[in-house]
Design a protein around this motif. Sequence first.
Motif, PDB file in Angstrom:
ATOM      1  N   GLU A  35       0.810  -1.213   0.000  1.00 31.29           N
ATOM      2  CA  GLU A  35       0.000   0.000   0.000  1.00 31.29           C
ATOM      3  C   GLU A  35       0.846   1.267   0.000  1.00 31.29           C
ATOM      4  O   GLU A  35       0.410   2.312  -0.462  1.00 31.29           O
ATOM      5  CB  GLU A  35      -0.936   0.019   1.225  1.00 31.29           C
ATOM      6  CG  GLU A  35      -1.890  -1.134   1.305  1.00 31.29           C
ATOM      7  CD  GLU A  35      -1.320  -2.321   2.084  1.00 31.29           C
ATOM      8  OE1 GLU A  35      -0.215  -2.238   2.640  1.00 31.29           O
ATOM      9  OE2 GLU A  35      -1.993  -3.361   2.118  1.00 31.29           O
ATOM     10  N   ILE A  95      -3.656  -4.587  -1.820  1.00 33.09           N
ATOM     11  CA  ILE A  95      -4.595  -3.594  -1.326  1.00 33.09           C
ATOM     12  C   ILE A  95      -4.962  -3.903   0.118  1.00 33.09           C
ATOM     13  O   ILE A  95      -4.856  -5.043   0.564  1.00 33.09           O
ATOM     14  CB  ILE A  95      -5.868  -3.540  -2.193  1.00 33.09           C
ATOM     15  CG1 ILE A  95      -6.564  -4.896  -2.207  1.00 33.09           C
ATOM     16  CG2 ILE A  95      -5.561  -3.085  -3.585  1.00 33.09           C
ATOM     17  CD1 ILE A  95      -7.960  -4.834  -2.696  1.00 33.09           C
ATOM     18  N   ASP A  96      -5.399  -2.873   0.822  1.00 32.50           N
ATOM     19  CA  ASP A  96      -5.858  -3.028   2.197  1.00 32.50           C
ATOM     20  C   ASP A  96      -7.348  -3.340   2.167  1.00 32.50           C
ATOM     21  O   ASP A  96      -8.132  -2.546   1.651  1.00 32.50           O
ATOM     22  CB  ASP A  96      -5.596  -1.733   2.973  1.00 32.50           C
ATOM     23  CG  ASP A  96      -5.927  -1.837   4.444  1.00 32.50           C
ATOM     24  OD1 ASP A  96      -6.399  -2.913   4.880  1.00 32.50           O
ATOM     25  OD2 ASP A  96      -5.704  -0.853   5.160  1.00 32.50           O
TER      26      ASP A  96
END
Length: 135
Positions: A35, A95-96
């Motif tokens: 990220e 991705i978070d």
Amino acid sequence: MSKQVINAKVRATTGKRAAKKLREVGSIPAVVYNEKGEATMLQINEAEFTKVWKQATPTTLIELVVGKEKHLAFIKDTEYNIIADKNLHADFQVIDPDKVLTVPIKVLLGGSPVGVREGGILQKGIDSIKISCLP
């Protein structure tokens, strides 16, 4: 829909020779970006990646397993040799899962409007829209 899973190993060697040796044994070099934009070099099985890559779209979430860690990721970019019909390199974007994600989606128009059938011209206002949601 079944989850797309790719198993990966961290690699330490870089360069053309190291990439060529990986490809000779059926693996390909890859890079995963977290990220924050930090990169980690990986090696993945070429056949396993190609199977997932052929089914994936730009918005398909993939479970990337690196050792004991599991990450949700998109296939960010690939390098493909069209003559040999093989993938040469892959980039992944992690991705978070708790953050809102904004993704552009192409707008595809279907059917035949009455106005076009009667001689009119269809003008599309937009080619894509941005959608924000949790992964």
